[in-house]
Design an enzyme around this catalytic site. Sequence first.
Site, PDB file in Angstrom:
ATOM      1  N   THR A  24      -2.990   6.813   0.114  1.00  0.00           N
ATOM      2  CA  THR A  24      -4.128   6.975  -0.799  1.00  0.00           C
ATOM      3  C   THR A  24      -4.277   8.470  -1.057  1.00  0.00           C
ATOM      4  O   THR A  24      -4.576   9.230  -0.133  1.00  0.00           O
ATOM      5  CB  THR A  24      -5.429   6.451  -0.152  1.00  0.00           C
ATOM      6  OG1 THR A  24      -5.260   5.077   0.169  1.00  0.00           O
ATOM      7  CG2 THR A  24      -6.596   6.600  -1.122  1.00  0.00           C
ATOM      8  N   LYS A  77      -7.541   2.119  -6.899  1.00  0.00           N
ATOM      9  CA  LYS A  77      -7.955   2.174  -5.489  1.00  0.00           C
ATOM     10  C   LYS A  77      -9.273   2.946  -5.333  1.00  0.00           C
ATOM     11  O   LYS A  77     -10.196   2.490  -4.666  1.00  0.00           O
ATOM     12  CB  LYS A  77      -6.828   2.835  -4.688  1.00  0.00           C
ATOM     13  CG  LYS A  77      -7.180   3.340  -3.317  1.00  0.00           C
ATOM     14  CD  LYS A  77      -7.093   2.265  -2.269  1.00  0.00           C
ATOM     15  CE  LYS A  77      -7.618   2.792  -0.935  1.00  0.00           C
ATOM     16  NZ  LYS A  77      -7.650   1.816   0.106  1.00  0.00           N
ATOM     17  N   LYS A  94     -13.264   9.848   2.772  1.00  0.00           N
ATOM     18  CA  LYS A  94     -12.082  10.411   2.097  1.00  0.00           C
ATOM     19  C   LYS A  94     -11.949   9.819   0.685  1.00  0.00           C
ATOM     20  O   LYS A  94     -11.763  10.543  -0.297  1.00  0.00           O
ATOM     21  CB  LYS A  94     -10.812  10.096   2.908  1.00  0.00           C
ATOM     22  CG  LYS A  94      -9.533  10.466   2.188  1.00  0.00           C
ATOM     23  CD  LYS A  94      -8.273   9.886   2.830  1.00  0.00           C
ATOM     24  CE  LYS A  94      -7.107  10.060   1.872  1.00  0.00           C
ATOM     25  NZ  LYS A  94      -5.840   9.529   2.371  1.00  0.00           N
TER      26      LYS A  94
HETATM   27  P1  NAD Z   1      -2.204   8.095  10.128  1.00  0.00           P
HETATM   28  O1  NAD Z   1      -2.729   9.476  10.282  1.00  0.00           O
HETATM   29  O2  NAD Z   1      -2.379   7.122  11.248  1.00  0.00           O
HETATM   30  O3  NAD Z   1      -0.621   8.150   9.793  1.00  0.00           O
HETATM   31  C1  NAD Z   1      -0.019   9.123   8.999  1.00  0.00           C
HETATM   32  C2  NAD Z   1       1.343   9.436   9.609  1.00  0.00           C
HETATM   33  O4  NAD Z   1       2.024  10.372   8.758  1.00  0.00           O
HETATM   34  C3  NAD Z   1       1.245  10.087  10.993  1.00  0.00           C
HETATM   35  O5  NAD Z   1       2.003   9.330  11.920  1.00  0.00           O
HETATM   36  C4  NAD Z   1       1.824  11.491  10.781  1.00  0.00           C
HETATM   37  O6  NAD Z   1       2.525  11.997  11.913  1.00  0.00           O
HETATM   38  C5  NAD Z   1       2.756  11.255   9.593  1.00  0.00           C
HETATM   39  N1  NAD Z   1       3.088  12.470   8.852  1.00  0.00           N
HETATM   40  C6  NAD Z   1       2.250  13.424   8.373  1.00  0.00           C
HETATM   41  N2  NAD Z   1       2.956  14.371   7.715  1.00  0.00           N
HETATM   42  C7  NAD Z   1       4.262  14.002   7.785  1.00  0.00           C
HETATM   43  C8  NAD Z   1       5.472  14.566   7.300  1.00  0.00           C
HETATM   44  N3  NAD Z   1       5.496  15.723   6.635  1.00  0.00           N
HETATM   45  N4  NAD Z   1       6.626  13.931   7.558  1.00  0.00           N
HETATM   46  C9  NAD Z   1       6.630  12.760   8.249  1.00  0.00           C
HETATM   47  N5  NAD Z   1       5.510  12.162   8.740  1.00  0.00           N
HETATM   48  C10 NAD Z   1       4.346  12.792   8.506  1.00  0.00           C
HETATM   49  O7  NAD Z   1      -2.846   7.526   8.777  1.00  0.00           O
HETATM   50  P2  NAD Z   1      -3.005   5.980   8.358  1.00  0.00           P
HETATM   51  O8  NAD Z   1      -4.300   5.436   8.844  1.00  0.00           O
HETATM   52  O9  NAD Z   1      -1.728   5.277   8.632  1.00  0.00           O
HETATM   53  O10 NAD Z   1      -3.174   6.146   6.768  1.00  0.00           O
HETATM   54  C11 NAD Z   1      -2.074   6.458   5.926  1.00  0.00           C
HETATM   55  C12 NAD Z   1      -2.538   6.389   4.474  1.00  0.00           C
HETATM   56  O11 NAD Z   1      -3.048   5.069   4.216  1.00  0.00           O
HETATM   57  C13 NAD Z   1      -3.680   7.353   4.144  1.00  0.00           C
HETATM   58  O12 NAD Z   1      -3.446   7.882   2.872  1.00  0.00           O
HETATM   59  C14 NAD Z   1      -4.923   6.470   4.193  1.00  0.00           C
HETATM   60  O13 NAD Z   1      -5.976   6.946   3.372  1.00  0.00           O
HETATM   61  C15 NAD Z   1      -4.364   5.146   3.680  1.00  0.00           C
HETATM   62  N6  NAD Z   1      -5.111   3.951   4.110  1.00  0.00           N
HETATM   63  C16 NAD Z   1      -5.472   3.807   5.423  1.00  0.00           C
HETATM   64  C17 NAD Z   1      -6.164   2.656   5.798  1.00  0.00           C
HETATM   65  C18 NAD Z   1      -6.576   2.445   7.248  1.00  0.00           C
HETATM   66  O14 NAD Z   1      -7.348   1.505   7.515  1.00  0.00           O
HETATM   67  N7  NAD Z   1      -6.098   3.259   8.206  1.00  0.00           N
HETATM   68  C19 NAD Z   1      -6.462   1.660   4.858  1.00  0.00           C
HETATM   69  C20 NAD Z   1      -6.048   1.825   3.529  1.00  0.00           C
HETATM   70  C21 NAD Z   1      -5.357   2.987   3.178  1.00  0.00           C
END
Ligand code: NAD
Length: 311
Positions: free
Chosen positions: A94, A169, A244
């Site tokens: 997102t 979204k 966010k």
């Molecule tokens: P998270 O922080 O758990 O996971 C993100 C991952 O990306 C981490 O493991 C981090 O180490 C990795 N990362 C960051 N920079 C990187 C890079 N340069 N190279 C490789 N890996 C890298 O976040 P999440 O909860 O999984 O959310 C991910 C996305 O999904 C976000 O944009 C969030 O807004 C969206 N989202 C989350 C939810 C939820 O309930 N958690 C629901 C809908 C959407």
Amino acid sequence: MARVAFIGLGNMGGGMAANLAKAGHHVVAFDLSKDALDRAAAHGCSIADHAEAAVADVDAVVTMLPAGKHVAEVYRTNVLLNAPKSAILIDCSTIDVATAKAVEGEAGFAGFNMVDAPVSGGIAAAEGGTLTFMVGGSAEGFERARLYLEAMGKAVIHAGGAGAGQAAKICNNMLLGATMAATCEAFVLARKLGLDEQKFFDISSKASGQSWSMTSYCPVPGVGPETPADRGYEGGFAAALMLKDLKLAMEAAEAAGAYTPMGGEAEELYQRFVDRGGAAKDFSCLIKMIDDSWAAPADSNTPVPPVTALD
Ligand code: NAD
């Protein structure tokens, strides 16, 4: 089956990559976190030492990263320089509409087909393969991405051109944030007026005040179907993530010249709740700040000013 690079194996990406592997794809995973990589390996993914290696020689690249700056960096420095031009590029993070359009434009200029495909649904839906994907990009990009997205979700919808998935979204989540805040206020006022909360639910859930926030995700414990409110507001959709998305919506509204006062109010309310230690709580826990019963968790470092003294 196809060879798929998956970058970003956190709360969401971990389950999504596992479902792609379960569907029979050869998933080559990369994340900056060793723990995340170990979990992906345990779910049948191959592990790459760096992002460049992950995207070499694949049919598709899927990314699930925290924010626009991570997406821009990963595509500009890794994916666009190392993936084969034949690979379909799918960003499920997102992020802000402007970055999504910019990166998709650069990908197109470099000869790739790329779509934005943010999701609705949380960690449980990511693990269970029941996410809803809203996809922005060309019709051909959508059809190519659909093959992979269907292995991770229950619905895949083409929203329009580049950035349209992100637009859908944030508009949806702005509506959700505002209706949840209004639902919390209505329950608190009903209680103060002496109405039984269950009675108010029975009436309003069948009257014109009905919304998803009331009938499917009621913020009052013991009222309506089981929700995070019945589990101490644990799990569900974190208030920090709602904040966010509301910030992304307000940024987009400003850029587009759209008047969104209700979204702005919801953003302010969630900002206050997060500032008072509520970041990790489900977003429906906002009701506890509105009824003035919120107490920040003991391990929260955030000082909690009295809610009644809010500006
Ligand atoms: P998270 O922080 O758990 O996971 C993100 C991952 O990306 C981490 O493991 C981090 O180490 C990795 N990362 C960051 N920079 C990187 C890079 N340069 N190279 C490789 N890996 C890298 O976040 P999440 O909860 O999984 O959310 C991910 C996305 O999904 C976000 O944009 C969030 O807004 C969206 N989202 C989350 C939810 C939820 O309930 N958690 C629901 C809908 C959407």
